[in-house]
Scaffold this motif. Sequence first.
Motif, PDB file in Angstrom:
ATOM      1  N   ALA A  63      34.710  61.921  19.938  1.00 46.11           N
ATOM      2  CA  ALA A  63      35.612  60.794  19.662  1.00 46.11           C
ATOM      3  C   ALA A  63      34.874  59.694  18.912  1.00 46.11           C
ATOM      4  O   ALA A  63      33.670  59.496  19.086  1.00 46.11           O
ATOM      5  CB  ALA A  63      36.170  60.240  20.971  1.00 46.11           C
ATOM      6  N   ASP A  64      35.605  58.972  18.069  1.00 46.11           N
ATOM      7  CA  ASP A  64      35.056  57.822  17.348  1.00 46.11           C
ATOM      8  C   ASP A  64      35.435  56.570  18.125  1.00 46.11           C
ATOM      9  O   ASP A  64      36.582  56.129  18.085  1.00 46.11           O
ATOM     10  CB  ASP A  64      35.596  57.760  15.923  1.00 46.11           C
ATOM     11  CG  ASP A  64      34.958  56.655  15.100  1.00 46.11           C
ATOM     12  OD1 ASP A  64      34.191  55.838  15.660  1.00 46.11           O
ATOM     13  OD2 ASP A  64      35.241  56.589  13.888  1.00 46.11           O
ATOM     14  N   LEU A  65      34.471  56.028  18.850  1.00 47.47           N
ATOM     15  CA  LEU A  65      34.676  54.831  19.662  1.00 47.47           C
ATOM     16  C   LEU A  65      33.790  53.681  19.176  1.00 47.47           C
ATOM     17  O   LEU A  65      33.496  52.754  19.923  1.00 47.47           O
ATOM     18  CB  LEU A  65      34.379  55.149  21.128  1.00 47.47           C
ATOM     19  CG  LEU A  65      35.370  56.109  21.784  1.00 47.47           C
ATOM     20  CD1 LEU A  65      34.733  56.831  22.959  1.00 47.47           C
ATOM     21  CD2 LEU A  65      36.610  55.360  22.219  1.00 47.47           C
ATOM     22  N   ARG A  66      33.399  53.756  17.912  1.00 50.02           N
ATOM     23  CA  ARG A  66      32.547  52.694  17.350  1.00 50.02           C
ATOM     24  C   ARG A  66      33.239  51.342  17.487  1.00 50.02           C
ATOM     25  O   ARG A  66      34.391  51.183  17.089  1.00 50.02           O
ATOM     26  CB  ARG A  66      32.253  52.954  15.879  1.00 50.02           C
ATOM     27  CG  ARG A  66      31.312  54.106  15.644  1.00 50.02           C
ATOM     28  CD  ARG A  66      31.142  54.394  14.174  1.00 50.02           C
ATOM     29  NE  ARG A  66      32.414  54.902  13.654  1.00 50.02           N
ATOM     30  CZ  ARG A  66      32.753  54.909  12.379  1.00 50.02           C
ATOM     31  NH1 ARG A  66      31.938  54.438  11.463  1.00 50.02           N
ATOM     32  NH2 ARG A  66      33.925  55.390  12.009  1.00 50.02           N
ATOM     33  N   GLY A  67      32.509  50.396  18.055  1.00 48.90           N
ATOM     34  CA  GLY A  67      33.020  49.032  18.167  1.00 48.90           C
ATOM     35  C   GLY A  67      34.157  48.864  19.165  1.00 48.90           C
ATOM     36  O   GLY A  67      34.731  47.785  19.276  1.00 48.90           O
ATOM     37  N   ALA A  68      34.492  49.895  19.915  1.00 52.77           N
ATOM     38  CA  ALA A  68      35.590  49.803  20.882  1.00 52.77           C
ATOM     39  C   ALA A  68      35.208  48.904  22.054  1.00 52.77           C
ATOM     40  O   ALA A  68      34.042  48.810  22.434  1.00 52.77           O
ATOM     41  CB  ALA A  68      35.968  51.185  21.390  1.00 52.77           C
ATOM     42  N   LEU A  80      31.770  62.738  27.074  1.00 50.72           N
ATOM     43  CA  LEU A  80      31.587  61.974  25.839  1.00 50.72           C
ATOM     44  C   LEU A  80      30.572  62.652  24.918  1.00 50.72           C
ATOM     45  O   LEU A  80      30.026  62.023  24.026  1.00 50.72           O
ATOM     46  CB  LEU A  80      31.120  60.552  26.163  1.00 50.72           C
ATOM     47  CG  LEU A  80      32.189  59.620  26.728  1.00 50.72           C
ATOM     48  CD1 LEU A  80      31.566  58.417  27.404  1.00 50.72           C
ATOM     49  CD2 LEU A  80      33.133  59.169  25.629  1.00 50.72           C
ATOM     50  N   ALA A  81      30.352  63.934  25.112  1.00 52.13           N
ATOM     51  CA  ALA A  81      29.379  64.670  24.291  1.00 52.13           C
ATOM     52  C   ALA A  81      29.741  64.543  22.818  1.00 52.13           C
ATOM     53  O   ALA A  81      30.866  64.804  22.413  1.00 52.13           O
ATOM     54  CB  ALA A  81      29.335  66.137  24.698  1.00 52.13           C
ATOM     55  N   GLY A  82      28.773  64.090  22.025  1.00 52.97           N
ATOM     56  CA  GLY A  82      28.973  63.971  20.584  1.00 52.97           C
ATOM     57  C   GLY A  82      29.810  62.788  20.153  1.00 52.97           C
ATOM     58  O   GLY A  82      30.053  62.594  18.958  1.00 52.97           O
ATOM     59  N   ALA A  83      30.256  61.965  21.085  1.00 52.24           N
ATOM     60  CA  ALA A  83      31.074  60.797  20.729  1.00 52.24           C
ATOM     61  C   ALA A  83      30.211  59.723  20.066  1.00 52.24           C
ATOM     62  O   ALA A  83      29.008  59.648  20.279  1.00 52.24           O
ATOM     63  CB  ALA A  83      31.754  60.221  21.965  1.00 52.24           C
ATOM     64  N   ASN A  84      30.844  58.887  19.257  1.00 53.37           N
ATOM     65  CA  ASN A  84      30.146  57.789  18.599  1.00 53.37           C
ATOM     66  C   ASN A  84      30.579  56.488  19.263  1.00 53.37           C
ATOM     67  O   ASN A  84      31.711  56.039  19.079  1.00 53.37           O
ATOM     68  CB  ASN A  84      30.468  57.769  17.106  1.00 53.37           C
ATOM     69  CG  ASN A  84      29.581  56.804  16.350  1.00 53.37           C
ATOM     70  OD1 ASN A  84      28.916  55.960  16.943  1.00 53.37           O
ATOM     71  ND2 ASN A  84      29.568  56.915  15.035  1.00 53.37           N
ATOM     72  N   THR A 103      25.587  61.776  22.356  1.00 54.40           N
ATOM     73  CA  THR A 103      26.395  60.568  22.133  1.00 54.40           C
ATOM     74  C   THR A 103      25.569  59.499  21.428  1.00 54.40           C
ATOM     75  O   THR A 103      24.418  59.263  21.775  1.00 54.40           O
ATOM     76  CB  THR A 103      26.908  60.017  23.479  1.00 54.40           C
ATOM     77  OG1 THR A 103      27.688  61.020  24.106  1.00 54.40           O
ATOM     78  CG2 THR A 103      27.746  58.763  23.293  1.00 54.40           C
ATOM     79  N   ASN A 104      26.154  58.831  20.440  1.00 57.42           N
ATOM     80  CA  ASN A 104      25.494  57.729  19.748  1.00 57.42           C
ATOM     81  C   ASN A 104      25.805  56.442  20.499  1.00 57.42           C
ATOM     82  O   ASN A 104      26.953  55.996  20.511  1.00 57.42           O
ATOM     83  CB  ASN A 104      25.994  57.640  18.294  1.00 57.42           C
ATOM     84  CG  ASN A 104      25.336  56.511  17.526  1.00 57.42           C
ATOM     85  OD1 ASN A 104      24.553  55.738  18.066  1.00 57.42           O
ATOM     86  ND2 ASN A 104      25.672  56.407  16.258  1.00 57.42           N
ATOM     87  N   LEU A 105      24.771  55.854  21.114  1.00 57.08           N
ATOM     88  CA  LEU A 105      24.920  54.594  21.842  1.00 57.08           C
ATOM     89  C   LEU A 105      24.225  53.437  21.116  1.00 57.08           C
ATOM     90  O   LEU A 105      23.992  52.395  21.705  1.00 57.08           O
ATOM     91  CB  LEU A 105      24.334  54.738  23.250  1.00 57.08           C
ATOM     92  CG  LEU A 105      25.096  55.672  24.197  1.00 57.08           C
ATOM     93  CD1 LEU A 105      24.258  55.978  25.427  1.00 57.08           C
ATOM     94  CD2 LEU A 105      26.429  55.066  24.587  1.00 57.08           C
ATOM     95  N   GLY A 106      23.926  53.616  19.843  1.00 59.63           N
ATOM     96  CA  GLY A 106      23.238  52.584  19.082  1.00 59.63           C
ATOM     97  C   GLY A 106      23.981  51.264  19.098  1.00 59.63           C
ATOM     98  O   GLY A 106      25.169  51.207  18.813  1.00 59.63           O
ATOM     99  N   ASP A 107      23.290  50.210  19.475  1.00 53.58           N
ATOM    100  CA  ASP A 107      23.833  48.855  19.538  1.00 53.58           C
ATOM    101  C   ASP A 107      25.005  48.699  20.503  1.00 53.58           C
ATOM    102  O   ASP A 107      25.737  47.711  20.453  1.00 53.58           O
ATOM    103  CB  ASP A 107      24.241  48.338  18.145  1.00 53.58           C
ATOM    104  CG  ASP A 107      23.060  48.177  17.217  1.00 53.58           C
ATOM    105  OD1 ASP A 107      21.992  47.743  17.693  1.00 53.58           O
ATOM    106  OD2 ASP A 107      23.187  48.509  16.019  1.00 53.58           O
ATOM    107  N   ALA A 108      25.200  49.664  21.391  1.00 48.34           N
ATOM    108  CA  ALA A 108      26.249  49.529  22.410  1.00 48.34           C
ATOM    109  C   ALA A 108      25.788  48.526  23.463  1.00 48.34           C
ATOM    110  O   ALA A 108      24.605  48.436  23.779  1.00 48.34           O
ATOM    111  CB  ALA A 108      26.549  50.872  23.057  1.00 48.34           C
TER     112      ALA A 108
END
Length: 142
Positions: A63-68, A80-84, A103-108
């Motif tokens: 899933a694309d959850l960038r900035g959510a 959340l495997a592979g989610a952004n 999962t990409n957690l950059g700047d989360a």
Amino acid sequence: MKIVSWYDSEKIVYESEKETVRDTVIEAVRQGSALMNADLRDVNLKDADLQGAILGGADLRDADLRGANLRDANLRDSNLAGANLAGANLRDANLAGTNLAGTNLGDADLFHVKFWGRGGSTKIKKAQVESFLTALGITVED
């Protein structure tokens, strides 16, 4: 639009007159409806306001959850495997037992996130350890 369960495609988790999965999810969250075990693979929820969402056991792979905004969200035992989740607000969210592999957690924002649970079942890959620690605000020095 119907959102179904990931383990039983005949089971409707939430139904709406909205035309997209994104708008349906946002509507459900605003109404306080639980989306437990929902099949939300590959959904685009970039920059969505999902504060307080009840997504326990949901399949959010890729899933694309960038900035959510997922502040206070219940994501317990979700996938959340592979989610952004880059730049997402996860303050005070429950991620106990969640699969975070790839999962990409950059700047989360992970302030007060709950990762523990039954026997430490939150999962990440070894290659993610450094970026995970960085997301937690931890710097490992030699």
